[in-house]
Design a protein around this motif. Structure first.
Motif, PDB file in Angstrom:
ATOM      1  N   ARG A  35      59.560  74.201  15.391  1.00 45.15           N
ATOM      2  CA  ARG A  35      59.936  73.264  14.341  1.00 45.15           C
ATOM      3  C   ARG A  35      58.665  72.651  13.756  1.00 45.15           C
ATOM      4  O   ARG A  35      57.591  72.760  14.322  1.00 45.15           O
ATOM      5  CB  ARG A  35      60.859  72.159  14.870  1.00 45.15           C
ATOM      6  N   GLY A  36      58.820  72.004  12.608  1.00 44.64           N
ATOM      7  CA  GLY A  36      57.687  71.292  12.030  1.00 44.64           C
ATOM      8  C   GLY A  36      57.040  72.037  10.874  1.00 44.64           C
ATOM      9  O   GLY A  36      57.401  73.163  10.518  1.00 44.64           O
ATOM     10  N   LYS A  37      56.037  71.403  10.313  1.00 46.91           N
ATOM     11  CA  LYS A  37      55.355  71.917   9.125  1.00 46.91           C
ATOM     12  C   LYS A  37      54.511  73.144   9.435  1.00 46.91           C
ATOM     13  O   LYS A  37      54.456  74.102   8.645  1.00 46.91           O
ATOM     14  CB  LYS A  37      54.475  70.811   8.532  1.00 46.91           C
TER      15      LYS A  37
ATOM     16  N   ARG B 124      64.827  75.949   7.421  1.00 50.19           N
ATOM     17  CA  ARG B 124      65.980  75.168   6.969  1.00 50.19           C
ATOM     18  C   ARG B 124      66.856  74.701   8.119  1.00 50.19           C
ATOM     19  O   ARG B 124      67.696  73.815   7.926  1.00 50.19           O
ATOM     20  CB  ARG B 124      66.813  76.003   6.001  1.00 50.19           C
ATOM     21  N   ASN B 125      66.691  75.275   9.290  1.00 48.54           N
ATOM     22  CA  ASN B 125      67.490  74.850  10.445  1.00 48.54           C
ATOM     23  C   ASN B 125      67.087  73.461  10.895  1.00 48.54           C
ATOM     24  O   ASN B 125      65.899  73.131  10.973  1.00 48.54           O
ATOM     25  CB  ASN B 125      67.322  75.828  11.604  1.00 48.54           C
ATOM     26  N   THR B 126      68.063  72.645  11.187  1.00 51.56           N
ATOM     27  CA  THR B 126      67.840  71.313  11.733  1.00 51.56           C
ATOM     28  C   THR B 126      68.223  71.306  13.211  1.00 51.56           C
ATOM     29  O   THR B 126      68.845  72.248  13.720  1.00 51.56           O
ATOM     30  CB  THR B 126      68.659  70.260  10.978  1.00 51.56           C
ATOM     31  N   LEU B 127      67.853  70.242  13.894  1.00 54.10           N
ATOM     32  CA  LEU B 127      68.179  70.131  15.313  1.00 54.10           C
ATOM     33  C   LEU B 127      69.687  70.101  15.522  1.00 54.10           C
ATOM     34  O   LEU B 127      70.197  70.588  16.542  1.00 54.10           O
ATOM     35  CB  LEU B 127      67.525  68.880  15.894  1.00 54.10           C
ATOM     36  N   LYS B 128      70.403  69.557  14.549  1.00 54.84           N
ATOM     37  CA  LYS B 128      71.862  69.506  14.652  1.00 54.84           C
ATOM     38  C   LYS B 128      72.469  70.909  14.654  1.00 54.84           C
ATOM     39  O   LYS B 128      73.499  71.149  15.296  1.00 54.84           O
ATOM     40  CB  LYS B 128      72.431  68.686  13.495  1.00 54.84           C
ATOM     41  N   ASP B 129      71.828  71.850  13.961  1.00 48.51           N
ATOM     42  CA  ASP B 129      72.328  73.234  13.951  1.00 48.51           C
ATOM     43  C   ASP B 129      72.272  73.852  15.341  1.00 48.51           C
ATOM     44  O   ASP B 129      73.204  74.549  15.766  1.00 48.51           O
ATOM     45  CB  ASP B 129      71.514  74.078  12.971  1.00 48.51           C
TER      46      ASP B 129
ATOM     47  N   HIS C 238      69.429  73.352  27.818  1.00 49.18           N
ATOM     48  CA  HIS C 238      68.109  72.776  27.563  1.00 49.18           C
ATOM     49  C   HIS C 238      67.498  73.394  26.305  1.00 49.18           C
ATOM     50  O   HIS C 238      67.735  74.568  25.997  1.00 49.18           O
ATOM     51  CB  HIS C 238      67.165  73.006  28.748  1.00 49.18           C
ATOM     52  N   PHE C 239      66.714  72.580  25.615  1.00 52.04           N
ATOM     53  CA  PHE C 239      65.924  73.036  24.472  1.00 52.04           C
ATOM     54  C   PHE C 239      64.449  72.944  24.814  1.00 52.04           C
ATOM     55  O   PHE C 239      64.005  71.956  25.412  1.00 52.04           O
ATOM     56  CB  PHE C 239      66.191  72.172  23.237  1.00 52.04           C
TER      57      PHE C 239
ATOM     58  N   ALA D  79      64.144  69.133  26.155  1.00 53.10           N
ATOM     59  CA  ALA D  79      65.296  68.257  25.950  1.00 53.10           C
ATOM     60  C   ALA D  79      66.498  68.788  26.704  1.00 53.10           C
ATOM     61  O   ALA D  79      66.726  69.997  26.786  1.00 53.10           O
ATOM     62  CB  ALA D  79      65.625  68.140  24.467  1.00 53.10           C
ATOM     63  N   LYS D  80      67.269  67.859  27.250  1.00 51.43           N
ATOM     64  CA  LYS D  80      68.550  68.176  27.900  1.00 51.43           C
ATOM     65  C   LYS D  80      69.661  67.948  26.889  1.00 51.43           C
ATOM     66  O   LYS D  80      69.745  66.878  26.281  1.00 51.43           O
ATOM     67  CB  LYS D  80      68.763  67.284  29.133  1.00 51.43           C
ATOM     68  N   THR D  81      70.475  68.959  26.675  1.00 51.86           N
ATOM     69  CA  THR D  81      71.555  68.838  25.706  1.00 51.86           C
ATOM     70  C   THR D  81      72.839  68.372  26.398  1.00 51.86           C
ATOM     71  O   THR D  81      73.041  68.647  27.584  1.00 51.86           O
ATOM     72  CB  THR D  81      71.813  70.186  25.022  1.00 51.86           C
TER      73      THR D  81
END
Length: 209
Positions: A32-34, A63-68, A80-81, A96-98
């Protein structure tokens, strides 16, 4: 008279499945990120390190967000992410733990790709079955006296399936090409004074001792 749809109920069970057994944790590894474009090789190696309980062919875009990712994690059983981001100053790894956390942010001081390690060896050896079983995790210097380190240790241990030493099948721990059992090992080492984390996956073989 109105017609009603008949719904078929699942009455059969998968042979050999234990309903009381907890499912193995699974991971998503993505960027993710720039400056996400420069992390492609590191992402590939990180996915290979997390095999077999990860989505090795996961495709992501800007275009994918974390919510996707969260929306598809639940149906797929992803727990986990591992998110890679980069700025002008440094590279970061977020664990991250989902779906509700916690999230651990680590700054990557430096890393070596698998291709770099293989190029530095005269006879690099990668057994064909090295990544078909989950690795054994070894934690070092994660003191329970520090809440941050205790939380990090719990998060790292939760990313991999637990091993029962009394019931584990040693045949699954063997890799062809070596004499004796070989275990894929992940070493997670932390220095509290400098807050530095180092991890590596390698093969632990009796003939190397």
């Amino acid at each position: 008279m109105a017609r009603t749809r008949r719904r078929k109920k699942r009455t059969h069970q998968v042979e050999g499945a234990d309903p009381s057994k907890k499912a193995d944790p699974k991971t998503f590894v993505f960027r993710r990120g720039k400056h996400w474009g420069i992390l492609g090789d590191l992402e590939t190696d990180l996915r290979r390190m997390m095999l077999p309980n990860t989505a090795a062919a996961l495709r992501e875009s800007k275009r994918n967000t974390l919510k996707d990712f969260v929306s598809v994690a639940g149906p797929l059983g992803v727990s986990h992410f591992l998110m890679l981001t980069a700025t002008e100053r440094s590279t970061y790894l977020k664990v991250a733990k989902t779906p509700r956390g916690p999230t651990l942010t680590l700054r990557v001081k430096g890393y070596s790709l698998m291709s770099d390690v293989a190029a530095s060896q005269a006879h690099p050896r990668v057994p064909p079955n090295a990544f078909k079983t989950a690795p054994l995790v070894v934690l070092n210097n994660f003191s329970s006296q520090h809440k941050q380190l205790a939380l990090a240790a719990s998060l790292f241990q939760g990313m991999f399936p637990s091993i029962n030493v009394h019931t584990v099948n040693l045949v699954t721990c063997q890799v062809g090409g070596c004499v004796g059992p070989v275990w894929p090992v992940q070493l997670w080492n932390v220095w509290p004074m400098f807050c530095v984390l180092r991890f590596v996956r390698h093969m632990c073989c009796p003939c190397d001792a």
